[in-house]
Write a protein that holds these residues in place. Structure first.
Motif, short mmCIF file in Angstrom:
data_model
loop_
_atom_site.label_atom_id
_atom_site.label_comp_id
_atom_site.label_asym_id
_atom_site.label_seq_id
_atom_site.Cartn_x
_atom_site.Cartn_y
_atom_site.Cartn_z
N LEU A 54 -73.74 -87.28 -82.42
CA LEU A 54 -74.12 -86.54 -81.22
C LEU A 54 -75.31 -85.60 -81.44
O LEU A 54 -76.31 -85.70 -80.70
CB LEU A 54 -72.91 -85.78 -80.69
N PRO A 55 -75.27 -84.65 -82.41
CA PRO A 55 -76.41 -83.74 -82.55
C PRO A 55 -77.70 -84.45 -82.95
O PRO A 55 -78.78 -84.04 -82.54
CB PRO A 55 -75.95 -82.75 -83.62
N LEU A 56 -77.59 -85.50 -83.77
CA LEU A 56 -78.79 -86.24 -84.17
C LEU A 56 -79.45 -86.89 -82.97
O LEU A 56 -80.68 -86.79 -82.78
CB LEU A 56 -78.43 -87.31 -85.21
N LEU A 57 -78.67 -87.56 -82.14
CA LEU A 57 -79.23 -88.24 -80.98
C LEU A 57 -79.78 -87.24 -79.96
O LEU A 57 -80.83 -87.48 -79.35
CB LEU A 57 -78.18 -89.14 -80.33
N GLU A 58 -79.06 -86.14 -79.79
CA GLU A 58 -79.51 -85.15 -78.81
C GLU A 58 -80.89 -84.62 -79.17
O GLU A 58 -81.76 -84.45 -78.29
CB GLU A 58 -78.49 -84.00 -78.75
N ARG A 59 -81.14 -84.42 -80.44
CA ARG A 59 -82.45 -83.90 -80.86
C ARG A 59 -83.54 -84.96 -80.83
O ARG A 59 -84.72 -84.63 -80.88
CB ARG A 59 -82.33 -83.30 -82.26
N GLU A 60 -83.13 -86.22 -80.74
CA GLU A 60 -84.13 -87.30 -80.66
C GLU A 60 -84.53 -87.60 -79.22
O GLU A 60 -85.69 -87.90 -78.95
CB GLU A 60 -83.58 -88.57 -81.31
N VAL A 61 -83.58 -87.54 -78.28
CA VAL A 61 -83.87 -88.06 -76.94
C VAL A 61 -84.08 -86.97 -75.88
O VAL A 61 -84.77 -87.22 -74.89
CB VAL A 61 -82.75 -89.02 -76.46
N VAL A 62 -83.52 -85.76 -76.08
CA VAL A 62 -83.68 -84.72 -75.06
C VAL A 62 -85.04 -84.03 -75.15
O VAL A 62 -85.76 -83.94 -74.14
CB VAL A 62 -82.52 -83.71 -75.13
N PRO A 63 -85.47 -83.54 -76.34
CA PRO A 63 -86.79 -82.89 -76.40
C PRO A 63 -87.94 -83.82 -76.04
O PRO A 63 -88.98 -83.36 -75.53
CB PRO A 63 -86.89 -82.45 -77.88
N THR A 64 -87.80 -85.11 -76.28
CA THR A 64 -88.86 -86.06 -75.96
C THR A 64 -88.95 -86.35 -74.47
O THR A 64 -89.92 -86.95 -74.01
CB THR A 64 -88.65 -87.39 -76.69
N GLY A 65 -87.91 -85.95 -73.71
CA GLY A 65 -87.91 -86.20 -72.28
C GLY A 65 -87.38 -87.56 -71.89
O GLY A 65 -87.40 -87.92 -70.70
N TRP A 66 -86.88 -88.35 -72.84
CA TRP A 66 -86.34 -89.68 -72.52
C TRP A 66 -85.08 -89.55 -71.67
O TRP A 66 -84.85 -90.34 -70.76
CB TRP A 66 -86.01 -90.44 -73.79
N VAL A 67 -84.25 -88.55 -71.99
CA VAL A 67 -82.99 -88.34 -71.28
C VAL A 67 -82.81 -86.84 -71.07
O VAL A 67 -83.06 -86.05 -71.99
CB VAL A 67 -81.79 -88.90 -72.08
N SER A 68 -82.40 -86.45 -69.87
CA SER A 68 -82.13 -85.02 -69.64
C SER A 68 -80.84 -84.61 -70.34
O SER A 68 -79.99 -85.45 -70.64
CB SER A 68 -82.01 -84.75 -68.14
N LYS A 69 -80.70 -83.31 -70.59
CA LYS A 69 -79.48 -82.83 -71.27
C LYS A 69 -78.24 -83.13 -70.44
O LYS A 69 -77.20 -83.50 -70.97
CB LYS A 69 -79.59 -81.34 -71.55
N ALA A 70 -78.36 -83.01 -69.11
CA ALA A 70 -77.22 -83.28 -68.24
C ALA A 70 -76.80 -84.75 -68.32
O ALA A 70 -75.62 -85.07 -68.44
CB ALA A 70 -77.56 -82.90 -66.80
N ASP A 71 -77.78 -85.66 -68.25
CA ASP A 71 -77.47 -87.09 -68.34
C ASP A 71 -76.94 -87.46 -69.73
O ASP A 71 -76.09 -88.34 -69.86
CB ASP A 71 -78.71 -87.92 -68.01
N ALA A 97 -71.54 -77.16 -85.06
CA ALA A 97 -72.76 -76.68 -84.40
C ALA A 97 -73.00 -77.41 -83.09
O ALA A 97 -73.40 -76.81 -82.08
CB ALA A 97 -73.96 -76.86 -85.34
N ALA A 98 -72.74 -78.72 -83.08
CA ALA A 98 -72.93 -79.50 -81.85
C ALA A 98 -71.95 -79.08 -80.76
O ALA A 98 -72.27 -79.17 -79.57
CB ALA A 98 -72.76 -81.00 -82.15
N LEU A 99 -70.76 -78.62 -81.16
CA LEU A 99 -69.80 -78.15 -80.16
C LEU A 99 -70.38 -76.97 -79.38
O LEU A 99 -70.18 -76.85 -78.16
CB LEU A 99 -68.49 -77.74 -80.84
N TYR A 100 -71.14 -76.12 -80.09
CA TYR A 100 -71.75 -74.98 -79.41
C TYR A 100 -73.00 -75.39 -78.64
O TYR A 100 -73.14 -75.09 -77.44
CB TYR A 100 -72.10 -73.88 -80.43
N ASP A 101 -73.93 -76.07 -79.31
CA ASP A 101 -75.18 -76.50 -78.70
C ASP A 101 -75.42 -77.97 -79.04
O ASP A 101 -75.57 -78.31 -80.20
CB ASP A 101 -76.33 -75.65 -79.24
N PRO A 102 -75.36 -78.89 -78.05
CA PRO A 102 -75.55 -78.64 -76.62
C PRO A 102 -74.28 -78.57 -75.78
O PRO A 102 -74.36 -78.28 -74.59
CB PRO A 102 -76.35 -79.87 -76.19
N LEU A 103 -73.09 -78.85 -76.34
CA LEU A 103 -71.92 -79.06 -75.49
C LEU A 103 -71.48 -77.81 -74.75
O LEU A 103 -71.45 -77.77 -73.52
CB LEU A 103 -70.77 -79.62 -76.33
#
Length: 402
Positions: free
Chosen positions: A257-274, A354-360
């Motif tokens: 989860l945290p690895l993917l979140e840092r790959e796809v959200v900052p790049t704009g591929w997927v929003s944090k909500a989606d 850490a992922a439990l806190y950010d982004p969850l």
């Protein structure tokens, strides 16, 4: 006569290979359609189907294979399935075992991605409920993994330090460096712990092929970031992000989860909500949690993006299983290897914390009612032991009511 007999023998061998492949595909697809509950539950399904019912491996060999896949980065349950396929029907057996186990959930999650994109329902109440489901699911994973992987003060300390540093120091390589340092610390703390000698695991993969797989694994890990920088291609960028995530995640499942979140959200591929909505939906489908990549790839680039993401995130798993099987018998009896694994596993718990806190947490828990729903879902999972798909439905319904 001799030529005819030889030809018939070759045809018989060919038919036997095809029959074995079809059997592996059939059984793995059945598991891909019915294996709910996450990696640990998957191993139970595998044991029942492959070992107890079909007796494709003996109990000890299966236990050794599971130990190898827990040791490697990547999706542990998928790697066990790939390993069984390799042993049963060679390289193609490993491939069809992966296809059967993975494809059903990929199709379901890609369809969900198009549903989100087509109907613009990102702000719907049930989507918020799925985000809260993700909080409960990851909390359960931390509880279970923490009890197993951080039972003493040294490992708990490693986990908490890694959690704090991963939140404070968020770069492309910070998690990899934290995992490597934790491995070194593990060797130092646990280098004198005795390792029980295990019997040999029967392996049908040649060492030359295994070395080729490991070389390809390393070459792609090093070359893809350079190709991404030089080529400016969306497809290469997607492949690099998901290949790196599949290569570097220890513990599998929720830890990606945290690895993917840092790959796809900052790049704009997927929003944090989606991203969080898709992660919650992933809990409702059978098969490996890494098929979440199919959803993310579809959100980023449609069908082709989904195909690139799924192949990229699972390719390291195949290369590592095929590359290490012939050497596992000697590696797993090394105290230093076991010590490093002990430290790495503690770091995995920290990364998930850490992922439990950010982004969850900071995204899903925004009012007292959200916390109450998350606590209720956690109780249903941990104490009532309801299936995850039931909890997902309950969370979606609860989100609509909030």
């Amino acid at each position: 006569m001799e030529m005819e007999a030889k030809r018939q023998e070759e045809q018989h061998k060919k038919r036997s290979k095809i029959s074995a492949l079809l059997e592996v595909l059939s059984v793995s697809t059945k598991l891909g359609l019915s294996s709910f509950g996450g990696p640990i539950a998957h191993l139970g399904y595998f044991h029942n189907e492959y070992i107890r019912r079909r007796k494709w491996m003996d109990e000890r060999s299966y236990a050794d294979l599971v130990a190898l896949c827990q040791f490697l980065p990547g999706p542990a349950s998928s790697q066990v399935g790939i390993g069984i396929g390799l042993i049963r029907a060679g390289i193609w057996g490993g491939i069809v075992a992966w296809i059967g186990f993975t494809l059903p959930s990929v199709i379901a999650l890609v369809a969900f991605a198009f549903l989100l994109k087509g109907f613009d329902i990102g702000n719907a109440g049930w989507i918020h409920g799925l985000k809260i489901v993700a909080v409960a699911i990851v909390s359960q994973a931390i509880l279970g993994m923490g009890q197993k992987l951080t039972p003493d003060r040294n490992r708990i300390t490693i986990a908490v330090i890694v959690a704090g540093l991963s939140l404070l120091w968020q770069t492309a390589y910070s998690q990899l460096l934290l995992i490597l340092v934790a491995g070194v610390v593990g060797v130092w703390f646990y280098r004198s712990v005795k390792v029980e000698q295990a019997p040999q695991l029967p392996i049908a993969v040649s060492r030359s092929f295994a070395i080729s797989c490991l070389l390809i694994y390393v070459a792609l890990l090093l070359a893809l970031p350079l190709l991404r920088e030089w080529g400016q291609s969306e497809g290469i960028a997607l492949f690099d992000s998901f290949y790196r995530s599949g290569s570097l995640v220890f513990g599998g499942g929720h830890v990606v989860l945290p690895l993917l979140e840092r790959e796809v959200v900052p790049t704009g591929w997927v929003s944090k909500a989606d991203f969080l909505a898709g992660y919650g939906a992933t809990q409702a489908v059978p098969g490996p949690l890494f098929t979440f990549a199919g959803y993310l790839g579809a959100m980023a680039g449609g069908i082709s993006g989904a195909a690139i993401a799924v192949i990229a995130i699972f390719l390291p798993a195949f290369l590592l299983v095929a590359g290490t099987l012939p050497f596992w018998n000697s590696l797993r009896n090394s105290p230093k290897i076991q010590g490093a694994l002990t430290g790495v596993n503690a770091a995995v718990v920290g990364l998930l914390l850490a992922a439990l806190y950010d982004p969850l947490w900071i995204t899903a828990i925004v009012q007292p009612a959200d916390f109450a729903l998350a606590a209720l879902l956690f109780i249903l999972l941990v104490f009532w032991k309801l299936p995850p798909w039931v909890v997902v439905l309950a969370g979606a319904a609860g989100g609509m009511l909030l």
